[in-house]
Design an enzyme around this catalytic site. Sequence first.
Site, PDB file in Angstrom:
ATOM      1  N   ARG A  71       5.905  -3.931  19.492  1.00  0.00           N
ATOM      2  CA  ARG A  71       5.812  -4.360  18.101  1.00  0.00           C
ATOM      3  C   ARG A  71       6.653  -5.608  17.883  1.00  0.00           C
ATOM      4  NH1 ARG A  71       8.417  -1.051  12.964  1.00  0.00           N
ATOM      5  NH2 ARG A  71       7.535  -2.321  11.295  1.00  0.00           N
ATOM      6  N   HIS A 109     -12.380  36.931  31.710  1.00  0.00           N
ATOM      7  CA  HIS A 109     -12.275  35.472  31.753  1.00  0.00           C
ATOM      8  C   HIS A 109     -11.374  34.984  32.876  1.00  0.00           C
ATOM      9  CE1 HIS A 109     -11.443  31.396  29.817  1.00  0.00           C
ATOM     10  NE2 HIS A 109     -12.747  31.455  29.980  1.00  0.00           N
ATOM     11  N   SER A 118      -2.427  -2.866  13.007  1.00  0.00           N
ATOM     12  CA  SER A 118      -1.166  -2.744  13.735  1.00  0.00           C
ATOM     13  C   SER A 118      -1.344  -2.929  15.241  1.00  0.00           C
ATOM     14  CB  SER A 118      -0.543  -1.366  13.475  1.00  0.00           C
ATOM     15  OG  SER A 118      -0.180  -1.223  12.122  1.00  0.00           O
ATOM     16  N   GLU A 155      -7.539  10.502  17.280  1.00  0.00           N
ATOM     17  CA  GLU A 155      -7.290  10.069  18.659  1.00  0.00           C
ATOM     18  C   GLU A 155      -8.036  10.924  19.683  1.00  0.00           C
ATOM     19  OE1 GLU A 155      -3.902   8.251  16.400  1.00  0.00           O
ATOM     20  OE2 GLU A 155      -4.938  10.205  16.377  1.00  0.00           O
ATOM     21  N   ASP A 160      10.858   2.746  11.741  1.00  0.00           N
ATOM     22  CA  ASP A 160       9.969   3.904  11.698  1.00  0.00           C
ATOM     23  C   ASP A 160      10.643   5.166  12.232  1.00  0.00           C
ATOM     24  OD1 ASP A 160       7.991   2.456  10.570  1.00  0.00           O
ATOM     25  OD2 ASP A 160       6.736   2.296  12.360  1.00  0.00           O
ATOM     26  N   HIS A 167       3.543  -0.345  19.846  1.00  0.00           N
ATOM     27  CA  HIS A 167       4.774   0.226  19.301  1.00  0.00           C
ATOM     28  C   HIS A 167       5.418   1.104  20.371  1.00  0.00           C
ATOM     29  CE1 HIS A 167       2.617  -1.290  15.885  1.00  0.00           C
ATOM     30  NE2 HIS A 167       3.606  -1.000  15.041  1.00  0.00           N
TER      31      HIS A 167
END
Length: 421
Positions: A284, A30, A148, A175, A233, A225
């Site tokens: 935020r 490889h 949010s 995501e 948070d 955010h």
Amino acid sequence: TICLSDWSSDVCKTIIGKGIDEIAGTCAAHGEAGVQYQDSGREALGLPADEKWYVSPDTYDYFKSHKAELVAKYDEWQETFKAWKAANADKAAMLEKPAPSAEELMAKMGGFEVGSGVATRNAGAEVLQPIAQEMPFYLSGSADLHGSNKNYMKGVGDFSKNNYAGRNFYYGIREHGMGAILNGMAFYGLHTVSGSTFLVFSGYMMGSVRVAALSGLPVSYIWTHDSIGVGEDGPTHQPVEVVAGLRAMPNLDVMRPGDAEETAAAYASSVTRPDGPTALILSRQNLAVIDTCSAEEKRAGTLKGGYVAKKEEGELEGILIGVGSELELAINAAKELGKGWRVVSMPCVEAFERQSAEYIESVLPKAMKAKTTAAEAGYTAAWYKYADKVLGVDSFGLSAPGDEVFEAKGLTVPAMVALAK
């Protein structure tokens, strides 16, 4: 290896490095280990020894035939498309209508009250609606965070197996998948696309972001955010290092607007940029709509990446650079430092550096670098290109109300005044 053909699956057992007995079937095949065996490998596979880039006649014949098939399919599709346009004149006109410019989009966006406090994610929610109306092929979506990220488009429906016309996509907590899907739609070319999540989770999709930047895909990322301003948070959700990392990626515009008007321009820029992706970095917490220059000046300056947000009076004594939520911090510090201090807002370093040398010099004179101080609630190193002093955050955040975290990390007006002096 699984081979797919007409949606049925067959198991195809293959050997990596076939023909090179010394490394066949091992991970050595490889990498570069097989290079030393290229001649013996060619001989084992029955390939001509004197043609390093040999292509067999069968391969040429296949692709010649395949090209003819594709040309025939294309011609057939063109006839179908021609008939469709004749039968659907209104939709054809929509399809062929030129996309609006950033300036045309901003003209459709309302203004924001000077002095009011507006989180840039909320400003984004407002300016997104005229974009949705003016750009019928604009799609947006979120990784389970519409509430949010504030990027839900009203009145255009939700995409699903029962509604392919919907333009709001629900990606779930995926995501990476979202980033790959956005790239696929951008490669296809019909739609202008965007997707959203918290900035701290952008790392999950960074492989796709890099492909978009490398490929020049016009994808928009809405990442909210944005800093220690996230507050309670805690440090797990306070992306102190992320923006600096994003700015290091070639061909990615990183736009961190400092108030609602800058946000309007950032959104307009993101959906009209044709040759690469844009990251919108949004707060935020509420940010004041600054009053030191007009909305028009802020929007035009944001499109250029950087501009003078507060002009000095008389001789220029020093410059403060404020970015995102720290724009207001810089303006308040300049008021204490005196009338000779200029404030520069730089929401997008990449766009700023595409401007002419004359414009850059007019905003940030090279001779003033020693008297320039920058502030951003994030990693500081890159700002030393523009300033000799930088106020920022080079350590993880804290779990506390946002204003208390800013205080604890030293992002305050007195601290910036003292540093600038």
